[in-house]
Scaffold this motif. Structure first.
Motif, PDB file in Angstrom:
ATOM      1  N   GLU A  85      -8.839   7.920  -1.585  1.00 52.01           N
ATOM      2  CA  GLU A  85      -7.615   8.228  -2.317  1.00 52.01           C
ATOM      3  C   GLU A  85      -6.354   7.824  -1.559  1.00 52.01           C
ATOM      4  N   LEU A  86      -6.295   8.156  -0.273  1.00 54.22           N
ATOM      5  CA  LEU A  86      -5.052   8.008   0.479  1.00 54.22           C
ATOM      6  C   LEU A  86      -4.939   6.709   1.266  1.00 54.22           C
ATOM      7  N   MET A  87      -6.065   6.154   1.724  1.00 52.54           N
ATOM      8  CA  MET A  87      -5.993   5.096   2.730  1.00 52.54           C
ATOM      9  C   MET A  87      -6.602   3.763   2.312  1.00 52.54           C
ATOM     10  N   GLU A  88      -7.639   3.789   1.497  1.00 49.24           N
ATOM     11  CA  GLU A  88      -8.443   2.577   1.294  1.00 49.24           C
ATOM     12  C   GLU A  88      -7.626   1.422   0.719  1.00 49.24           C
ATOM     13  N   GLU A  89      -6.896   1.671  -0.354  1.00 45.13           N
ATOM     14  CA  GLU A  89      -6.143   0.583  -0.974  1.00 45.13           C
ATOM     15  C   GLU A  89      -5.121  -0.005  -0.018  1.00 45.13           C
ATOM     16  N   GLY A  90      -4.369   0.876   0.661  1.00 41.63           N
ATOM     17  CA  GLY A  90      -3.332   0.392   1.569  1.00 41.63           C
ATOM     18  C   GLY A  90      -3.893  -0.420   2.714  1.00 41.63           C
ATOM     19  N   LEU A  91      -4.959   0.090   3.347  1.00 45.46           N
ATOM     20  CA  LEU A  91      -5.544  -0.624   4.484  1.00 45.46           C
ATOM     21  C   LEU A  91      -6.124  -1.965   4.063  1.00 45.46           C
ATOM     22  N   SER A  92      -6.651  -2.028   2.841  1.00 48.50           N
ATOM     23  CA  SER A  92      -7.243  -3.289   2.383  1.00 48.50           C
ATOM     24  C   SER A  92      -6.194  -4.384   2.208  1.00 48.50           C
ATOM     25  N   ARG A  93      -4.938  -4.008   2.043  1.00 44.87           N
ATOM     26  CA  ARG A  93      -3.871  -4.984   1.822  1.00 44.87           C
ATOM     27  C   ARG A  93      -3.160  -5.396   3.103  1.00 44.87           C
ATOM     28  N   LEU A  94      -3.505  -4.737   4.218  1.00 50.30           N
ATOM     29  CA  LEU A  94      -2.895  -5.079   5.505  1.00 50.30           C
ATOM     30  C   LEU A  94      -3.742  -6.112   6.237  1.00 50.30           C
ATOM     31  N   THR A  95      -3.093  -6.946   7.027  1.00 48.43           N
ATOM     32  CA  THR A  95      -3.817  -7.936   7.832  1.00 48.43           C
ATOM     33  C   THR A  95      -3.370  -7.847   9.282  1.00 48.43           C
ATOM     34  N   LYS A  96      -4.319  -8.049  10.185  1.00 49.06           N
ATOM     35  CA  LYS A  96      -4.052  -8.102  11.629  1.00 49.06           C
ATOM     36  C   LYS A  96      -3.382  -6.826  12.139  1.00 49.06           C
ATOM     37  N   VAL A  97      -3.718  -5.709  11.539  1.00 49.45           N
ATOM     38  CA  VAL A  97      -3.144  -4.429  11.967  1.00 49.45           C
ATOM     39  C   VAL A  97      -4.191  -3.623  12.718  1.00 49.45           C
ATOM     40  N   GLU A  98      -3.831  -3.162  13.917  1.00 46.21           N
ATOM     41  CA  GLU A  98      -4.738  -2.378  14.746  1.00 46.21           C
ATOM     42  C   GLU A  98      -4.171  -1.000  15.068  1.00 46.21           C
ATOM     43  N   ARG A  99      -2.899  -0.785  14.694  1.00 46.05           N
ATOM     44  CA  ARG A  99      -2.233   0.479  15.016  1.00 46.05           C
ATOM     45  C   ARG A  99      -1.518   0.989  13.773  1.00 46.05           C
ATOM     46  N   LEU A 100      -1.551   2.310  13.576  1.00 44.82           N
ATOM     47  CA  LEU A 100      -0.917   2.929  12.412  1.00 44.82           C
ATOM     48  C   LEU A 100       0.030   4.037  12.859  1.00 44.82           C
ATOM     49  N   GLY A 101       1.269   3.938  12.422  1.00 47.52           N
ATOM     50  CA  GLY A 101       2.235   5.007  12.644  1.00 47.52           C
ATOM     51  C   GLY A 101       2.369   5.805  11.357  1.00 47.52           C
ATOM     52  N   VAL A 102       2.010   7.080  11.406  1.00 46.40           N
ATOM     53  CA  VAL A 102       1.945   7.903  10.197  1.00 46.40           C
ATOM     54  C   VAL A 102       3.104   8.895  10.172  1.00 46.40           C
ATOM     55  N   ILE A 103       3.809   8.924   9.041  1.00 45.51           N
ATOM     56  CA  ILE A 103       4.827   9.952   8.790  1.00 45.51           C
ATOM     57  C   ILE A 103       4.262  10.820   7.672  1.00 45.51           C
ATOM     58  N   PRO A 104       3.634  11.934   8.012  1.00 46.17           N
ATOM     59  CA  PRO A 104       2.974  12.760   6.993  1.00 46.17           C
ATOM     60  C   PRO A 104       3.974  13.601   6.213  1.00 46.17           C
TER      61      PRO A 104
END
Length: 942
Positions: free
Chosen positions: A631-650
């Motif tokens: 629900e929260l992550m799959e679609e977004g991560l699938s559209r990113l490329t060459k990303v190894e780090r995530l900064g989250v603002i919850p």
């Protein structure tokens, strides 16, 4: 919405706390004074206005002593106030104070009464800052007078509480209401205590805190049952009406109707017409819920007629404005938009009389007088609903664009209101109730983006999300920075002393017994008022400080954010609205949003997953984890490329979620991404150069604690229940290992004291607290880190950190739940982690739940080893967790042991050589090779 109603002892009635009549031995004075009072009692105000004109020409009046003359002028001021002529009343009260300035026969209490009444007049004229100063000055006199009746003091507290309620300062309003309830209960003033309880009901209703409002309503009704002779049926009317409104908002419609009719059966329409109008209003809303629109309209017409008839000199114009708003709601539900617009315009013109309406009947908001900010915001919100309905009816996108323009106007009004509040808690309460507006603004902007494909609207949606995040934290950082850069050392020291005094009184209040509470509550409010007055004066005297303090931090543009981001990092900013969770994804080359419905299934899955992660005895549900990820992550991560780090603002409930513990079908997310967290996008701003970070100046604390620690905490109202805080067996080892890696200073046992923390923390670059911590989710300022308890003072709470200005690049909180606290809409978690960021720390390593000591030891050591190699903190923490997961048996791979640790703070780029450096290095290598070639060739020739 139905209105909250107050009882018969409103602030206006408290003006009748006049100066007591004293015998002057002057027949002329006594005769005139009695005549003035008689005119007031009979409501013959014109007679007093004529009388004072005659008196000032009489020799006997001119020969009166300063005290007597002042008492008569005071009564003339009261007369003007009762005639709704506040400006004229102010003139007479000021005349009284000038007369009494050097009049030694005037008791201080009489001067305080005049100051108080002067404050009431300024309050009704909208001069809030002047009223606040006068109330504070008069209250200081009342509280310090040993012979001032507690009953009168309780009434004063009630009146001042109503003033703070009127300026939307919920925190301080409830503080004064609590004072009033305590004093009036002690004096057995049953009816007055009952009215103060009802004021607490209306306060919490105004802020939509219906559960809390219901609690105070129940206390008031219980008091009425205990004292039926003291509290008459007519006194119960406002409580019944408020309880009916609360039940309506909680969708208990049958109960709401029963309570409303119970109230109306006790109402004498001739004498209590406003209460009757409120009862009709509740019934009208119930009819609307049943879609009986014709009957609802008849009832609303009666309400408006009663309120217009009852209105005298504009005294209840705000109620009339709200009635027009309710009419607009009725017509909107019927689809009669012209009538809805007409009613809305009438309401707007009442609460903002000098605004202008454009062709679409949208008001200007800059440089206008707003008589009731809360009502004005609601009217603007209603305007957006009308525009949205017009779009649905016509399909014309222009109506949605107009709606978005109004959302920006609402944001401007909210920011203006925020400037009037000094204290963080007041700001949090103020913003919390207005957070819903921003969710609606995001929805409008994203809807326009979907319909037009224009990226402008996507960025607008993100702006609305980002500008809500940690606004009070950023304002406080603004204030601290402005104060330290602009103010003199003398001003800084005075501000520090005043703030420490306030924080000390707050701490004492936490631990007070019931017998001590009244006096300590007074001391706390006095300290708060002293700081407030100082800051207000500072803003007037230092315009540069004012501009810096209230310079709202603008959200960077998406392009600016993208330019600053490291190439391998993406930001995810969440916004939890009532029915959706929005996520904005930003990397160097991508910017998009995702939206998922906030269903009951998703909410329960998140709550269950959080509980499972925090309990090693409970298996983590793959179903919940996979569902949340999908629900929260799959679609977004699938559209990113060459990303190894995530900064989250919850946001919202996501503040308690460990994202790296989510399962993506193949493994934990931590196996693919390094995570960092922040309260706002501007607080995640990356550093310019990771290589500037040095690992020195480590300071670590590990306490032993006494066997009586839990008892001490309970006595200080910080710890409840029968459980005991167990010793931290491995904390000394954790700090010892850290010091072997980084060097620096350590404090163990009784040296791990609060005093040593204050003495050494300010100069530490890495500050390590391997200590117990407590979280108070009801009152964040009571959360604390626990130092060695051999000294009297051993608790570090958020307010106590103010005396420190940390320079730490990293604070490690190995304490329990150090990342937890009370969650406010938009603002995030109010607890120890935020307190350390506010105190100046750049990054905070903290824990979402009670840490396992053995895993804490392993992960902390590995993390610091990586940090010493200048690895960015988020990557260092990822590597530490992965090392832990590789080395432990399957039974200890449960997220409880490792996923609790999170990093709050700045984003760092990976230290890497730039292309310019590469060119220079290659050039140097080439030059060296050429020189060596010529050198060896020359040798060969020789």
């Amino acid at each position: 919405m139905p209105l909250a109603v107050v009882g018969r002892k409103s602030l206006g009635f408290l003006i009748f706390l006049f100066c007591a009549l004293s015998v002057h031995g002057n027949d002329y004075f006594e005769r005139i004074y009695a005549k003035v009072n008689a005119h007031i009692e009979n409501g013959d105000y014109e007679a007093n206005f004529k009388l004072v004109g005659l008196l000032e020409n009489e020799v006997n009046f001119q020969n009166l002593d300063c005290h007597s003359k002042g008492k008569i002028y005071h009564k003339i001021g009261v007369t003007h106030y009762l005639a709704y002529q506040e400006a004229d009343a102010i003139g007479y009260y000021e005349k009284v104070l000038n007369l009494w300035k050097d009049c030694i026969s005037v008791p201080k209490i009489e001067s305080a009464n005049t100051l108080y009444n002067l404050g009431v007049c300024h309050r009704y004229l909208g001069n809030a800052e002047k009223a606040k100063a006068l109330f504070d000055e008069s209250l200081g006199i009342f509280e310090s007078a040993k012979d001032y009746p507690a009953y009168q003091l309780g009434l004063k507290y009630h009146g001042i509480g109503q003033f703070y309620e009127s300026i939307r300062d919920k925190f301080r309003a409830q503080l004064y209401f609590s004072n009033a309830i305590n004093f009036l209960e002690r004096e057995n003033a049953v009816l007055e205590q009952f009215e103060a309880l009802n004021s607490s009901v209306t306060l919490h209703m105004d802020f939509r805190a219906y559960n809390q409002a219901s609690k105070y309503a129940s206390q008031a009704l219980k008091l009425a049952e205990e004292y039926p002779k003291e509290i008459l049926s007519e006194d119960l009317i406002p409580v019944y009406l408020n309880a009916a409104t609360i039940a309506f908002e909680q969708k208990e419609y049958h109960r709401s109707e029963d309570l409303a009719r119970k109230a109306m059966n006790s109402i004498d329409v001739e004498t209590n017409s406003e209460f009757y109008a409120t009862g009709l209003e509740i019934l009208a809303f119930l009819q609307m819920e049943n879609k009986n629109f014709a009957e609802a309209e008849k009832l609303m017409e009666k309400v408006l007629a009663i309120r217009k008839e009852f209105d005298e000199e504009g005294s209840i114009l705000n109620l009339i404005a709200i009635t027009h708003e309710n009419f607009a709601g009725l017509y909107l539900r019927q689809g009669t938009l012209d009538k809805a617009n007409e009613q809305l315009a009438k309401g707007i013109r009442i609460v903002a009389p000098n605004t202008t309406l454009d062709a679409r009947m949208v008001p200007t908001v800059n440089n206008i007088e707003i008589k009731n900010e809360n009502t004005f915001i609601r009217l603007l919100e209603f305007k957006t609903r009308i525009f949205e309905k017009q779009y649905e009816d016509t399909g014309d996108l222009e109506w949605l664009q107009h709606s978005l323009e109004v959302q920006h106007k609402i944001d401007s009004v909210i920011k203006k209101g925020l400037r009037s509040l000094q204290f963080e808690q007041s700001k949090l309460e103020f913003l919390d109730v207005r957070f819903k507006h921003y969710g609606e603004a995001i929805q409008d902007a994203l809807r326009l983006h979907d319909l037009t494909g224009d990226p402008y609207y996507l960025e607008q949606a993100h702006q609305f999300s980002a500008k809500t995040k940690a606004l009070t934290l950023q304002q406080e950082l603004n204030r601290i920075t402005a104060l330290r850069s602009i103010a003199s050392d003398t001003v800084l020291e005075k501000e520090r002393v005043l703030r420490e005094s306030m924080n000390q009184q707050r701490s004492l209040l936490f631990e007070a017994s019931e017998e001590q509470r009244d006096s300590l509550l007074q001391a706390f409010t006095r300290a708060q008022n002293a700081l407030d007055a100082f800051l207000v004066q500072l803003e007037k005297e230092e315009p540069l400080y004012y501009r810096e303090r209230y310079g709202f931090l603008n959200v960077p543009t998406i392009r600016t954010i993208q330019k600053r981001l490291p190439h391998n990092l993406a930001l995810i900013e969440f916004f939890e609205a009532e029915e959706s969770i929005y996520a904005f994804w930003i990397s160097q080359d991508k910017f998009f949003s995702t939206t998922v419905p906030l269903t009951e299934k998703l909410r329960k899955s998140i709550e269950s997953f959080i509980q499972q992660c925090g309990n090693p005895e409970v298996p983590v549900s793959q179903t919940d984890s996979n569902f949340i990820f999908a629900e929260l992550m799959e679609e977004g991560l699938s559209r990113l490329t060459k990303v190894e780090r995530l900064g989250v603002i919850p946001d919202g409930l996501l503040h308690s979620l460990s994202f790296e513990a989510l399962y993506d079908g193949e493994g934990f997310l931590v196996q693919n991404y390094a995570f960092s967290y922040a309260y706002a996008i501007s607080l995640l701003e990356p550093r310019n150069d990771a290589s500037t970070k040095t690992p020195g100046d480590y300071v670590g604390f590990a306490a032993s604690y006494s066997n009586g620690l839990s008892a001490k905490l309970k006595s200080r109202k910080r710890f409840f229940g029968d459980e005991l805080l167990s010793p931290l067996v491995l904390s000394k080892k954790e700090v010892t290992q850290a010091s072997k890696i980084l060097g620096g200073t350590t404090f163990f046992g009784d040296e791990a004291s609060l005093e040593n923390f204050h003495d050494h923390a300010n100069n530490a670059q890495i500050l390590h607290l391997s200590l117990h911590g407590l979280v108070d989710t009801d009152d964040p300022s009571r959360s604390c880190i626990i130092f060695d308890d051999s000294e009297d003072e051993f608790l570090l709470s958020p307010p106590d950190l103010y005396k420190n200005r940390l320079k730490a690049d990293l604070v490690l909180l190995s304490a329990c739940h150090s990342a937890n606290g009370k969650i406010y809409n938009g603002e995030g978690v109010q607890g120890m982690s935020k307190a350390f960021l506010l105190a100046g720390a750049q990054n905070v390593f903290s824990s979402l739940w009670n840490a396992s000591e053995s895993s804490s030891l392993d992960i902390t050591q590995s993390f610091l080893e990586q940090t010493k190699r200048k690895t960015p903190f988020d990557i260092a923490l990822q590597k530490a967790k992965l090392n832990y997961l590789k080395e432990v048996p399957p039974s200890q791979r449960h997220p409880y042991y490792w996923a609790n640790f999170i990093l709050l703070g700045k984003v760092e780029p990976v230290a890497r050589t730039s292309w310019i450096s590469i060119v220079l290095i290659l050039g140097a290598v080439l030059i060296s090779a050429i020189l060596l070639y010529h050198y060896f060739r020359r040798r060969k020739t020789l």
